[in-house]
Design an enzyme around this catalytic site. Structure first.
Site, short mmCIF file in Angstrom:
data_model
loop_
_atom_site.label_atom_id
_atom_site.label_comp_id
_atom_site.label_asym_id
_atom_site.label_seq_id
_atom_site.Cartn_x
_atom_site.Cartn_y
_atom_site.Cartn_z
N GLY A 43 -9.00 -89.07 94.37
CA GLY A 43 -10.38 -88.92 94.78
C GLY A 43 -11.31 -88.91 93.59
O GLY A 43 -12.42 -89.44 93.65
N THR A 44 -10.86 -88.31 92.49
CA THR A 44 -11.67 -88.29 91.27
C THR A 44 -11.97 -89.70 90.80
O THR A 44 -13.12 -90.05 90.51
CB THR A 44 -10.94 -87.50 90.16
OG1 THR A 44 -10.97 -86.11 90.49
CG2 THR A 44 -11.60 -87.70 88.81
N GLN B 63 -12.77 -83.91 101.31
CA GLN B 63 -12.42 -82.73 102.10
C GLN B 63 -12.56 -82.97 103.60
O GLN B 63 -11.90 -82.30 104.40
CB GLN B 63 -13.31 -81.54 101.70
CG GLN B 63 -12.97 -80.93 100.36
CD GLN B 63 -11.59 -80.28 100.32
OE1 GLN B 63 -11.02 -79.94 101.34
NE2 GLN B 63 -11.07 -80.08 99.11
N SER C 219 -9.00 -89.21 99.83
CA SER C 219 -7.79 -88.92 99.06
C SER C 219 -6.63 -88.62 99.99
O SER C 219 -6.84 -88.09 101.08
CB SER C 219 -8.04 -87.73 98.13
OG SER C 219 -6.90 -87.44 97.35
N HIS D 267 -3.71 -86.68 99.37
CA HIS D 267 -2.93 -85.43 99.32
C HIS D 267 -3.60 -84.27 100.06
O HIS D 267 -2.99 -83.22 100.22
CB HIS D 267 -2.62 -85.04 97.87
CG HIS D 267 -3.81 -84.59 97.08
ND1 HIS D 267 -4.05 -83.27 96.82
CD2 HIS D 267 -4.81 -85.28 96.49
CE1 HIS D 267 -5.15 -83.16 96.09
NE2 HIS D 267 -5.62 -84.37 95.88
N THR E 82 -1.17 -102.23 88.64
CA THR E 82 -0.26 -102.52 89.76
C THR E 82 -0.39 -101.45 90.83
O THR E 82 -0.37 -100.25 90.54
CB THR E 82 1.19 -102.56 89.25
OG1 THR E 82 1.30 -103.56 88.22
CG2 THR E 82 2.16 -102.88 90.38
N CYS F 249 -10.03 -78.44 90.25
CA CYS F 249 -10.51 -79.19 89.09
C CYS F 249 -11.41 -78.35 88.19
O CYS F 249 -11.84 -78.80 87.14
CB CYS F 249 -11.25 -80.44 89.54
SG CYS F 249 -10.22 -81.62 90.44
#
Length: 359
Positions: free
Chosen positions: A69-70, A176, A193, A195, A231, A311
């Site tokens: 996501g970052t 989120q 994201s 995860h 890749t 983070c």
């Protein structure tokens, strides 16, 4: 161990793990290669891209796979800002994710001007705040859908209408909210994201409107429409799609967990309620104790929580959301976060209450 830090990350789901393992063992070709092994990998990547696009209600061509996501926030914000011909003014909030601030700080160094709006006491930005700071040279608005610290839901649909009327690009950080709260309005860019919903770490995606002429941040790369080199991680991408297809956000259950948690909080603790928020993210203040201390004591009791965004764990400035809402630095240091997941139980909340009562 009791895990109550789902806003930071979630364990991989069984379906996602199975998909990852199967693809890693059998379809290990480079999806950009022209031989059969590459073609097989590319097929699965494109099937996953279609799953992501469908979940967002967008065109497949606009979905770009990223490493997180970052990275998605960095690519989206920098690309849209540099693509706009309107000027060098950007609107955001003070409570955005660290990666958004990193992108904005980078743009400021090359001449962009950023207006960072505070949150109101209800945890949300008012559309009027955005409208009042729009200028003729406003090129981009970047706003999170759901705040990762307190769960407040920002009025992104109304901001999207305002941005469209004003011919301003809009990026929404949906890391989120993805698969939990639908984004009902078309925007120019979205970050998600894997995860957070039971997919693998190190995998995410952005949607960037394919009708826009976006210059590559690194000219010469050939993957993902030239917007992101490297890749592709085919197993992770397929596992991401599997997580999307099998994830279910039980809003009613999380509301019940939140209310039960609130009713059973010790008198020294206060739950931060917002005008509109995801119920599974609970920001808490504990009187006379720093959130870092609370987190460490709960960790000793086998309970995993957070003091804010994962983070920002090395930051000494308190949490951005609390400070943006007008809380003092002292109050911000008392903040910690509880975040529920699909397997969280009422019994775990009982154990959390007992542990908090002994601190």
């Amino acid at each position: 161990m009791i895990y109550l830090d789902y806003a930071a990350t979630s364990p991989m789901s069984a379906n996602s793990l199975e998909a990852y393992s199967e693809v890693a063992k059998r379809y290990y070709g480079n999806s950009a290669s022209l031989h059969d092994a590459g073609g097989q990998a590319n097929y699965f990547v494109e099937q996953a891209r279609a799953v992501v696009a469908k979940s967002l209600g967008v065109n497949n061509d606009g979905v770009i796979f990223t490493g997180s996501g970052t990275e998605g926030n960095l690519i989206s914000i920098l690309s849209l800002a540099l693509a706009s011909k309107k000027g060098k003014h950007i609107i955001s909030s003070q409570a955005e994710h660290t990666s958004v601030h990193a992108a904005l700080n980078t743009l400021e160094k090359i001449g962009f001007i950023v207006t960072r709006l505070p949150l109101q006491q209800n945890g949300c930005i008012h559309v009027r705040q955005v409208q009042e700071v729009i200028r003729e040279d406003t090129a981009l608005i970047t706003i999170q859908h759901v705040n990762s610290e307190i769960g407040s839901i920002q009025p992104v649909e109304e901001i999207a209408e305002l941005a469209e009327r004003s011919n301003i690009y809009l990026h929404v950080d949906c890391v989120q909210s993805f698969c939990k709260l639908p984004l009902k309005q078309q925007v120019d860019a979205i970050t998600i994201s894997a995860h957070k919903i039971g997919g693998p770490k190190g995998c995410g995606a952005v949607y960037i409107n394919p009708q826009l002429c976006i210059p590559p941040l690194t000219p010469g790369v050939t993957h993902e429409r030239g917007l992101r080199g490297g890749t592709l991680d085919t197993p992770a991408i397929v596992a991401f799609a599997s997580a999307i297809e099998n994830y279910h956000y039980n809003d009613q259950y999380f509301h019940e967990l939140r209310e039960y948690f609130k009713r059973n909080l010790p008198d020294t603790c206060r739950l931060i309620d917002c005008q509109s928020q995801l119920p599974n993210i609970c920001g808490v203040l504990m009187k006379n104790l720093e959130g870092q201390y609370v987190m460490l004591k709960l960790n000793e009791a086998g309970i995993c929580i957070s003091t804010g965004s994962a983070c920002d764990i090395h930051s000494e400035s308190g949490t951005k959301a609390i400070l943006s809402m007008g809380y003092s630095m002292q109050a911000a240091r008392q903040f910690f976060r509880i975040s529920f997941g699909p397997t969280t139980t009422f019994e775990e909340i009982d154990q959390l209450k007992m542990s908090l009562s002994t601190i």
